[in-house]
Design a protein around this motif. Sequence first.
Motif, PDB file in Angstrom:
ATOM      1  N   ARG A  32      19.125   2.585  -2.165  1.00 26.11           N
ATOM      2  CA  ARG A  32      18.372   3.796  -1.845  1.00 26.11           C
ATOM      3  C   ARG A  32      16.912   3.470  -1.546  1.00 26.11           C
ATOM      4  O   ARG A  32      16.420   2.391  -1.853  1.00 26.11           O
ATOM      5  N   TYR A  33      16.242   4.437  -0.960  1.00 26.97           N
ATOM      6  CA  TYR A  33      14.786   4.434  -0.880  1.00 26.97           C
ATOM      7  C   TYR A  33      14.272   5.213  -2.080  1.00 26.97           C
ATOM      8  O   TYR A  33      14.722   6.330  -2.334  1.00 26.97           O
ATOM      9  N   LEU A  34      13.344   4.628  -2.823  1.00 29.12           N
ATOM     10  CA  LEU A  34      12.766   5.296  -3.985  1.00 29.12           C
ATOM     11  C   LEU A  34      11.342   5.714  -3.632  1.00 29.12           C
ATOM     12  O   LEU A  34      10.463   4.867  -3.451  1.00 29.12           O
ATOM     13  N   PHE A  35      11.118   7.020  -3.497  1.00 29.14           N
ATOM     14  CA  PHE A  35       9.793   7.541  -3.152  1.00 29.14           C
ATOM     15  C   PHE A  35       9.014   7.878  -4.420  1.00 29.14           C
ATOM     16  O   PHE A  35       9.569   8.448  -5.356  1.00 29.14           O
ATOM     17  N   TYR A  36       7.740   7.537  -4.432  1.00 30.90           N
ATOM     18  CA  TYR A  36       6.879   7.779  -5.589  1.00 30.90           C
ATOM     19  C   TYR A  36       5.913   8.932  -5.315  1.00 30.90           C
ATOM     20  O   TYR A  36       5.538   9.174  -4.157  1.00 30.90           O
ATOM     21  N   PRO A  37       5.480   9.626  -6.363  1.00 33.16           N
ATOM     22  CA  PRO A  37       4.530  10.730  -6.166  1.00 33.16           C
ATOM     23  C   PRO A  37       3.134  10.257  -5.766  1.00 33.16           C
ATOM     24  O   PRO A  37       2.357  11.023  -5.201  1.00 33.16           O
TER      25      PRO A  37
ATOM     26  N   CYS B 259       0.795  -1.226   0.000  1.00 32.41           N
ATOM     27  CA  CYS B 259       0.000   0.000   0.000  1.00 32.41           C
ATOM     28  C   CYS B 259       0.828   1.277   0.000  1.00 32.41           C
ATOM     29  O   CYS B 259       0.268   2.366  -0.101  1.00 32.41           O
ATOM     30  N   THR B 260       2.137   1.184   0.120  1.00 39.19           N
ATOM     31  CA  THR B 260       2.963   2.372   0.303  1.00 39.19           C
ATOM     32  C   THR B 260       3.521   2.926  -1.002  1.00 39.19           C
ATOM     33  O   THR B 260       3.604   2.231  -2.012  1.00 39.19           O
ATOM     34  N   GLY B 261       3.916   4.189  -0.939  1.00 42.12           N
ATOM     35  CA  GLY B 261       4.463   4.866  -2.104  1.00 42.12           C
ATOM     36  C   GLY B 261       5.969   4.939  -2.096  1.00 42.12           C
ATOM     37  O   GLY B 261       6.554   6.001  -2.344  1.00 42.12           O
ATOM     38  N   LEU B 262       6.622   3.833  -1.804  1.00 39.05           N
ATOM     39  CA  LEU B 262       8.086   3.792  -1.858  1.00 39.05           C
ATOM     40  C   LEU B 262       8.557   2.366  -2.082  1.00 39.05           C
ATOM     41  O   LEU B 262       7.827   1.405  -1.845  1.00 39.05           O
TER      42      LEU B 262
END
Length: 211
Positions: A142-147, A127-130
């Motif tokens: 790395r941590y990849l964060f999504y919009p 459910c998360t955006g990363l």
Amino acid sequence: MMKMLRAMREPLKYVQGRDALLQFHKEMEYMGKRWLFVCSNSGYKACHEKLEKSFGTSDDYRRYEIFGGISSNGEIKKMMAIVEEDKIDTVVAVGGGSAVDTAKATAYYTGKHIVILPTVAATDAPCTGLSVIYNDDHSFDRYLFYPTNPDAVMVDTTIIANAPVKFLIAGMGDALGTYFEGRASIRTESSSLEGTGITRAGQALARLCYD
């Protein structure tokens, strides 16, 4: 001093139920006609038959790929190449956290829809955006964060219930802890990983999960 913003993010669509995957195509067909399923070994075994039944007589293109076991840069590039070659509309993650993170990154970099089919309860990834991304030698990158968060999540509770018990226990422990993490964040006006404060609605969901 400007007060910290609060934000709540979640999947655009969430579907859950016993044998839910038998309704996969009915629930997700608006996303296209060409599908790439990024699967763990166990995820493929648990979900493939139900997924194929869900398509019935549909002539939608389906490709199932067993990924390499870790959400590495090499695996993501491999899946991206398949998306381009096969003109995929939607990437579907089938499995645990690493399969989910690989599929999310693949969809993000290729601009495609992403659907998550978790097979265990022991991860926040669905459910998360990363995504957590690793180098090909399995070292952390790395941590990849999504919009945005995933387009859809479908939870087949039969599959979750049939997974090894240790994963259910781990998921329950994680869920219990979320309430206290959120409460501490609200009390101290601390931000989440995404840089915003916790909403009261999000905290209410955490409390419901705890109860």
